[in-house]
Design a protein around this motif. Structure first.
Motif, short mmCIF file in Angstrom:
data_model
loop_
_atom_site.label_atom_id
_atom_site.label_comp_id
_atom_site.label_asym_id
_atom_site.label_seq_id
_atom_site.Cartn_x
_atom_site.Cartn_y
_atom_site.Cartn_z
N ARG A 138 101.20 48.55 62.10
CA ARG A 138 99.98 49.14 62.54
C ARG A 138 99.19 48.33 63.50
O ARG A 138 99.33 47.00 63.60
N VAL A 139 98.80 48.97 64.83
CA VAL A 139 98.61 48.31 66.10
C VAL A 139 96.93 48.52 66.34
O VAL A 139 96.89 49.85 66.26
N LEU A 140 96.22 47.57 66.95
CA LEU A 140 94.77 48.08 67.27
C LEU A 140 94.78 47.54 68.50
O LEU A 140 94.92 46.13 68.86
N ILE A 141 94.35 48.26 69.75
CA ILE A 141 94.05 47.90 71.08
C ILE A 141 92.76 47.71 71.10
O ILE A 141 92.00 48.90 71.10
N ILE A 142 92.43 46.51 71.85
CA ILE A 142 90.88 46.61 72.15
C ILE A 142 90.79 46.45 73.74
O ILE A 142 91.87 45.85 74.38
N ASP A 143 89.49 47.11 74.33
CA ASP A 143 89.42 46.83 75.63
C ASP A 143 88.11 46.41 76.04
O ASP A 143 87.12 47.43 75.54
N THR A 144 87.39 45.53 76.80
CA THR A 144 86.08 45.49 76.99
C THR A 144 85.56 46.67 77.80
O THR A 144 84.36 47.06 77.68
N ARG A 145 86.42 47.24 78.60
CA ARG A 145 85.95 48.36 79.40
C ARG A 145 85.93 49.63 78.63
O ARG A 145 86.20 49.84 77.41
N ASN A 146 85.34 50.67 79.07
CA ASN A 146 85.08 52.09 78.37
C ASN A 146 86.49 53.08 78.77
O ASN A 146 85.97 54.09 78.72
N HIS A 147 87.29 52.44 79.20
CA HIS A 147 88.47 53.32 79.31
C HIS A 147 89.72 52.49 79.33
O HIS A 147 89.81 51.30 79.25
N ILE A 148 91.07 53.52 78.96
CA ILE A 148 92.28 52.72 78.83
C ILE A 148 92.92 52.59 80.22
O ILE A 148 92.20 53.13 81.39
N GLY A 149 93.80 52.03 80.25
CA GLY A 149 94.59 52.16 81.79
C GLY A 149 94.47 50.92 82.46
O GLY A 149 95.14 50.48 83.45
N GLY A 150 93.62 49.90 81.93
CA GLY A 150 93.47 48.55 83.10
C GLY A 150 93.18 49.16 84.45
O GLY A 150 92.37 49.96 84.63
N LEU A 160 87.38 50.78 72.34
CA LEU A 160 86.90 50.53 73.64
C LEU A 160 85.75 49.72 73.82
O LEU A 160 85.10 49.52 72.71
N GLN A 161 85.26 49.09 74.91
CA GLN A 161 83.74 48.45 75.04
C GLN A 161 83.90 47.43 73.94
O GLN A 161 82.87 47.23 73.29
N THR A 162 85.26 46.81 73.86
CA THR A 162 85.15 45.70 72.41
C THR A 162 85.82 44.40 73.19
O THR A 162 86.94 44.53 73.59
N ASN A 163 84.84 43.24 73.11
CA ASN A 163 85.49 42.18 73.61
C ASN A 163 86.18 41.40 72.42
O ASN A 163 85.65 41.38 71.25
N TYR A 164 87.20 40.68 72.64
CA TYR A 164 87.85 39.98 71.66
C TYR A 164 86.96 38.96 71.10
O TYR A 164 87.22 38.96 69.65
N ASN A 165 86.08 38.28 71.52
CA ASN A 165 85.45 37.20 70.85
C ASN A 165 84.54 37.96 70.02
O ASN A 165 84.26 37.53 69.08
N SER A 166 84.14 39.31 70.27
CA SER A 166 83.00 39.83 69.24
C SER A 166 83.74 40.41 67.98
O SER A 166 83.12 40.61 67.05
N ILE A 167 85.16 40.46 68.12
CA ILE A 167 85.81 40.95 66.84
C ILE A 167 86.79 39.96 65.98
O ILE A 167 87.27 40.39 64.89
N LYS A 168 86.90 38.94 66.71
CA LYS A 168 88.20 38.12 66.31
C LYS A 168 88.32 37.47 65.05
O LYS A 168 89.05 37.38 64.12
N LYS A 169 86.84 37.26 64.55
CA LYS A 169 86.72 37.07 63.10
C LYS A 169 86.25 38.19 62.10
O LYS A 169 86.32 37.87 61.13
N THR A 170 86.07 39.37 62.69
CA THR A 170 85.69 40.37 61.61
C THR A 170 86.71 41.35 61.46
O THR A 170 86.82 41.97 60.40
N ILE A 171 87.50 41.26 62.43
CA ILE A 171 88.59 42.41 62.23
C ILE A 171 90.00 41.50 61.92
O ILE A 171 90.58 40.89 62.82
#
Ligand code: FAD
Ligand code: UDP
Length: 367
Positions: free
Chosen positions: A27-39, A212-223
């Motif tokens: 099971r994989v979760l991808i997060i990105d700070t941007r509001n879209h995929i594709g970098g 999306l619109q999710t920064n690593y720092n904001s979820i690293k302790k909660t997810i």
């Protein structure tokens, strides 16, 4: 609980996610700070219905059949060979410099053999090439260096070629023939329905979730997650503890024009004139038919999203410090242009992600 958290939904993140989800059944979760995929390869239809690349022109090219076949699972392709002109001395001439460039620029009518002799007569000799200035001077001499490379490089990097690794300007070959293609790779293609559709195909798997619109720092302790793959800037992961790694940024000025075609080729470079480095007309790349056309002016800048690692010795040394820290961590891997601080093209980040999967992840104990 996710088996893998993947930071960044660009090529690196989406490919590694797909491999893990499909081949390891994790099971994989991808997060990105941007509001879209594709970098940085993200594309979309603008308000006029013209397909554009949000972060500048992206043309896929590779010599690797493996990489081409891999991506072909997720998209059909249009063949497309990029041609670029450079605006120099009031003329638009082919870049990479070839026989036509020399003849048009200097009003000559040289043959292939004669242009080879011309290059030899102006080349500077070095026992060892140590930077981008020497790369160019050793191939085409000072006048062409000044006309095509010196000022473009200063505009793009705010550094002169002498201050950058040889590999930067070595990306641009010099030719004696009339081949006007920017790249000569075996496969030169554009995804038929755009990059974003291709990424959607990649992440379309029941084991993959995206936030999306999710920064690593904001979820690293909660997810909760067991393993981490980080494709963002490596210095950001370590909270810049050794100092900030320099990245070059860009900003883009889009314009839609009420004409079918604006310029002769997809990209025109402006080494010496204007503040922008190049102008791209997207319809050339995508093959789209439309009675209007969208172009983008590219300006480089110090601030903004990190687009280019800056290949310079002191930056590589700083990166090595972060890499040493990264190697000490268990269950964390860094990949991609930002995660490994490498001036990589798309095919190279695809290869890097597949290599990580094939050589390391498949061999790990089950979680
Ligand atoms: P990225 O695409 O940069 O993806 C990283 C993602 O991580 C980003 O979306 C970012 O938002 C996200 N992220 C970062 N930090 C965090 C965080 N803390 N939390 C959550 N998310 C985070 N290559 C070619 O082969 N051909 C071309 O023609 C070409 N043209 C280019 C033109 C330009 C202007 C640029 C800048 C690059 C070009 N490239 C080209 C290179 C290509 O864009 C890259 O090789 C490729 O996109 C890198 O993919 P990546 O996944 O490693 O990184
Ligand atoms: N370059 C240049 N003049 C040109 C084209 C390229 O001086 O007309 C130099 C410049 O330093 C640039 C580098 O070569 O940053 C690599 O060019 P490329 O087109 O590969 O850059 P990218 O598409 O990655 O921005």
């Amino acid at each position: 609980m996710y088996d893998y958290l993947i930071v960044g939904a660009g090529f690196s993140g989406c490919i590694i996610a797909r491999e893990i989800a499909e081949k390891l059944n994790k099971r994989v979760l991808i997060i990105d700070t941007r509001n879209h995929i594709g970098g940085n390869a993200f594309d979309y239809y603008d308000e006029n219905g013209i397909l554009v690349h949000k972060y500048g022109p992206h043309i896929f090219h590779t010599n690797s059949k493996k990489i081409y076949d891999y991506l072909s699972q997720f998209t059909k392709w249009n063949n497309y060979q990029l041609r670029v002109l450079a605006y120099v001395d009031g003329k638009k001439v082919p870049i990479p410099i070839n026989l036509d460039t020399i003849n048009e620029l200097y009003g000559l009518n040289l043959s292939e053999k004669e242009v080879e002799d011309y290059y030899k007569s102006v080349q500077l000799q070095y026992t060892q090439i140590t930077n981008s200035e020497e790369v160019v001077l050793s191939k085409v001499g000072y006048d062409l260096y000044k006309k095509f490379f010196k000022n473009y490089t200063k505009k793009q990097w705010d550094l002169y070629p002498s201050e950058l690794h040889a590999s930067v300007c070595a990306r641009i070959p010099t030719r004696t023939n009339r081949d006007s293609r920017y790249f000569t790779d075996k496969y030169q293609v554009m995804p038929k329905h755009g990059y974003t559709r291709m990424f959607e195909g990649m992440i379309d798997h029941p084991n993959i979730n995206v936030m999306l619109q999710t920064n690593y720092n904001s979820i690293k302790k909660t997810i909760p997650f067991k393993r981490l793959i980080y494709t963002g800037p490596i210095d950001s992961f370590f909270n810049y503890k050794f100092g900030k790694l320099p990245y070059r940024s860009l900003y883009f000025k889009f314009e839609t024009l009420d004409v079918e075609t604006h310029q002769e080729t997809a990209i025109i470079n402006y080494p010496n004139d204007y503040d922008f480095t190049r102008v791209t007309e997207y319809k050339h790349l995508t093959g789209q038919k439309h009675n209007k056309t969208t172009i983008v002016y590219e300006y480089s800048s110090k601030d903004g999203d990190p687009f280019y690692p800056i290949p310079k010795d002191e930056n590589i040394s700083l990166y090595q410090k972060y890499k040493t820290e990264a190697d000490k961590l268990n269950n964390v891997w860094f990949i991609g242009r930002l995660g490994t601080y490498r001036y990589y093209n798309m095919d190279q980040v695809v290869a890097q992600a597949l290599t990580l999967f094939e050589t390391e992840l498949v061999k790990l104990p089950d979680i």
